[in-house]
Design a protein around this motif. Sequence first.
Motif, PDB file in Angstrom:
ATOM      1  N   SER A 127      66.085  33.702   6.889  1.00 56.38           N
ATOM      2  CA  SER A 127      64.747  34.222   6.601  1.00 56.38           C
ATOM      3  C   SER A 127      63.720  33.098   6.693  1.00 56.38           C
ATOM      4  O   SER A 127      64.032  31.928   6.461  1.00 56.38           O
ATOM      5  CB  SER A 127      64.711  34.806   5.198  1.00 56.38           C
ATOM      6  OG  SER A 127      63.389  35.031   4.793  1.00 56.38           O
ATOM      7  N   LEU A 128      62.490  33.515   6.965  1.00 56.32           N
ATOM      8  CA  LEU A 128      61.345  32.596   6.875  1.00 56.32           C
ATOM      9  C   LEU A 128      61.289  31.975   5.482  1.00 56.32           C
ATOM     10  O   LEU A 128      60.862  30.833   5.304  1.00 56.32           O
ATOM     11  CB  LEU A 128      60.074  33.410   7.124  1.00 56.32           C
ATOM     12  CG  LEU A 128      58.732  32.697   7.164  1.00 56.32           C
ATOM     13  CD1 LEU A 128      58.643  31.791   8.375  1.00 56.32           C
ATOM     14  CD2 LEU A 128      57.597  33.720   7.184  1.00 56.32           C
TER      15      LEU A 128
ATOM     16  N   THR B 269      59.265  40.439   8.966  1.00 54.41           N
ATOM     17  CA  THR B 269      59.110  41.152   7.692  1.00 54.41           C
ATOM     18  C   THR B 269      59.322  42.631   8.002  1.00 54.41           C
ATOM     19  O   THR B 269      58.579  43.214   8.797  1.00 54.41           O
ATOM     20  CB  THR B 269      57.717  40.883   7.101  1.00 54.41           C
ATOM     21  OG1 THR B 269      57.527  39.465   7.046  1.00 54.41           O
ATOM     22  CG2 THR B 269      57.598  41.453   5.710  1.00 54.41           C
TER      23      THR B 269
ATOM     24  N   TRP C 217      54.733  45.692   0.589  1.00 50.82           N
ATOM     25  CA  TRP C 217      55.251  46.233   1.863  1.00 50.82           C
ATOM     26  C   TRP C 217      54.514  47.537   2.224  1.00 50.82           C
ATOM     27  O   TRP C 217      54.199  47.785   3.363  1.00 50.82           O
ATOM     28  CB  TRP C 217      56.753  46.492   1.750  1.00 50.82           C
ATOM     29  CG  TRP C 217      57.674  45.461   2.358  1.00 50.82           C
ATOM     30  CD1 TRP C 217      58.744  45.713   3.160  1.00 50.82           C
ATOM     31  CD2 TRP C 217      57.658  44.035   2.200  1.00 50.82           C
ATOM     32  NE1 TRP C 217      59.376  44.529   3.504  1.00 50.82           N
ATOM     33  CE2 TRP C 217      58.737  43.491   2.939  1.00 50.82           C
ATOM     34  CE3 TRP C 217      56.836  43.135   1.517  1.00 50.82           C
ATOM     35  CZ2 TRP C 217      59.013  42.130   3.009  1.00 50.82           C
ATOM     36  CZ3 TRP C 217      57.111  41.774   1.583  1.00 50.82           C
ATOM     37  CH2 TRP C 217      58.173  41.296   2.315  1.00 50.82           C
TER      38      TRP C 217
ATOM     39  N   PHE D 188      51.653  45.792   9.016  1.00 54.17           N
ATOM     40  CA  PHE D 188      52.161  44.498   9.495  1.00 54.17           C
ATOM     41  C   PHE D 188      53.683  44.413   9.437  1.00 54.17           C
ATOM     42  O   PHE D 188      54.256  43.402   9.818  1.00 54.17           O
ATOM     43  CB  PHE D 188      51.584  43.357   8.647  1.00 54.17           C
ATOM     44  CG  PHE D 188      50.089  43.287   8.695  1.00 54.17           C
ATOM     45  CD1 PHE D 188      49.433  42.882   9.847  1.00 54.17           C
ATOM     46  CD2 PHE D 188      49.331  43.632   7.589  1.00 54.17           C
ATOM     47  CE1 PHE D 188      48.051  42.833   9.899  1.00 54.17           C
ATOM     48  CE2 PHE D 188      47.950  43.571   7.631  1.00 54.17           C
ATOM     49  CZ  PHE D 188      47.298  43.176   8.793  1.00 54.17           C
ATOM     50  N   ILE D 189      54.316  45.429   8.902  1.00 62.08           N
ATOM     51  CA  ILE D 189      55.757  45.330   8.635  1.00 62.08           C
ATOM     52  C   ILE D 189      56.546  46.012   9.760  1.00 62.08           C
ATOM     53  O   ILE D 189      56.237  47.132  10.170  1.00 62.08           O
ATOM     54  CB  ILE D 189      56.105  45.999   7.279  1.00 62.08           C
ATOM     55  CG1 ILE D 189      55.111  45.580   6.193  1.00 62.08           C
ATOM     56  CG2 ILE D 189      57.532  45.726   6.870  1.00 62.08           C
ATOM     57  CD1 ILE D 189      55.312  44.269   5.558  1.00 62.08           C
TER      58      ILE D 189
HETATM   59  C1  LIG Z   1      51.084  37.111   3.249  1.00 62.61           C
HETATM   60  C2  LIG Z   1      51.127  38.604   3.511  1.00 62.61           C
HETATM   61  C3  LIG Z   1      52.254  39.246   3.919  1.00 62.61           C
HETATM   62  C4  LIG Z   1      53.404  38.423   4.254  1.00 62.61           C
HETATM   63  C5  LIG Z   1      54.577  38.524   3.702  1.00 62.61           C
HETATM   64  C6  LIG Z   1      55.685  37.726   4.093  1.00 62.61           C
HETATM   65  C7  LIG Z   1      55.516  36.558   4.974  1.00 62.61           C
HETATM   66  C8  LIG Z   1      56.865  38.100   3.666  1.00 62.61           C
HETATM   67  C9  LIG Z   1      58.087  37.494   3.976  1.00 62.61           C
HETATM   68  C10 LIG Z   1      59.143  38.079   3.524  1.00 62.61           C
HETATM   69  C11 LIG Z   1      60.448  37.643   3.747  1.00 62.61           C
HETATM   70  C12 LIG Z   1      60.680  36.413   4.469  1.00 62.61           C
HETATM   71  C13 LIG Z   1      61.423  38.444   3.260  1.00 62.61           C
HETATM   72  C14 LIG Z   1      62.809  38.333   3.402  1.00 62.61           C
HETATM   73  O1  LIG Z   1      63.440  37.370   3.676  1.00 62.61           O
HETATM   74  C15 LIG Z   1      52.313  40.736   4.115  1.00 62.61           C
HETATM   75  C16 LIG Z   1      53.232  41.406   3.121  1.00 62.61           C
HETATM   76  C17 LIG Z   1      52.822  41.028   5.533  1.00 62.61           C
HETATM   77  C18 LIG Z   1      50.982  41.398   3.935  1.00 62.61           C
HETATM   78  C19 LIG Z   1      49.852  40.547   4.186  1.00 62.61           C
HETATM   79  C20 LIG Z   1      49.882  39.362   3.273  1.00 62.61           C
END
Ligand SMILES: CC1=C(/C=C/C(C)=C/C=C/C(C)=C/C=O)C(C)(C)CCC1
Length: 297
Positions: free
Chosen positions: A155-156, A212, A228, A234-235
């Motif tokens: 994962s990131l 994501t 989410w 964006f998901i």
């Molecule tokens: C900042 C941001 C987001 C980024 C979320 C990220 C980067 C989630 C990473 C999740 C991981 C890596 C999960 C499992 O391993 C969203 C929700 C898209 C919405 C917009 C704000």
Amino acid sequence: KIRKMLSNGVCTSNVQLPGKVAIVTGANTGIGKETAKDLAQRGARVYLACRDVDKGELAAREIQAATGNSQVFVRKLDLADTKSIRAFAKDFLAEEKHLHLLINNAGVMMCPYSKTADGFEMHIGVNHLGHFLLTHLLLEKLKESAPSRIVNLSSLGHHLGRIHFHNLQGEKFYSASLAYCHSKLANILFTKELARRLKGSGVTTYSVHPGTVHSELTRHSSIMRWLWQLFFIFIKTPQEGAQTSLYCALTEGLESLSGSHFSDCQLAWVSYQGRNEIIARRLWNVSCDLLGLPVDW
Ligand SMILES: CC1=C(/C=C/C(C)=C/C=C/C(C)=C/C=O)C(C)(C)CCC1
Ligand SMILES: NC(=O)C1=CN([C@@H]2O[C@H](COP(=O)(O)OP(=O)(O)OC[C@H]3O[C@@H](n4cnc5c(N)ncnc54)[C@H](OP(=O)(O)O)[C@@H]3O)[C@@H](O)[C@H]2O)C=CC1
């Protein structure tokens, strides 16, 4: 349209897989189910390795119906129990002559503090140690079946991970979200060290950030579920989330990149700790010690 634009990375490989055998862990839902479906669509014999066999059977039926491939099987695998992992591997090795693809996909995120049957903290136990043992038990078969590949879902979030050797089981301090990140860093370090050891064997290995993705991974966190939903645009869908795993499993000519990390079907940046070979080797040795395995395998 916006989501499609943002979810970069499509596995464009046309590779067909008749006669090939694949295992996907945690394949009853989410990214694992979509990965298994795609492999079945290409004609592989696919084993869904699931902790809940009933859920697995539902997924298998869905995949069989969607792909017309009847060679989709469900086997019990609970990565939170080394006995279950050993039983799964023993039965698989007795049943199948080959294994070409091992997709170490199953994962848990942000669980309240809990332990596996063997006393390991749940994230490091399931996400790292469970797959470490499974890979160990199946490695000879992968070598015999070479060219073969192992894909590890990371994962990131690994960027926030650290391997605290003095607190690997989270007994001194514990954060559910950081415990997940630590385990995902462990996935990357395992991939690197495994690739180094497998040089010349015909078995290659890759770690993946799937993006994501909408799935059941957020089940332990209402904040994550809310985020989410709020930012749904964006998901990625699970099908989009499966693309990088498929890319690493199927793309021809990827062998020289064994040990590398991928996201959106391209090479991705790994954290400073994730590139540290000394930590990778130490984690390997500690993992073998915890699981009662020889260090050289
Ligand atoms: C900042 C941001 C987001 C980024 C979320 C990220 C980067 C989630 C990473 C999740 C991981 C890596 C999960 C499992 O391993 C969203 C929700 C898209 C919405 C917009 C704000
Ligand atoms: N979704 C995302 O945004 C991201 C996901 N990932 C990684 O992708 C992988 C797949 O996640 P995703 O599809 O999203 O999540 P899901 O929660 O939808 O699927 C996880 C799968 O793992 C299985 N699993 C959990 N614990 C065990 C266990 N002890 N033994 C065997 N199987 C187990 C689950 O089984 P059951 O249904 O029975 O619980 C389920 O099949 C994970 O490794 C995750 O860390 C990485 C970055 C982002």
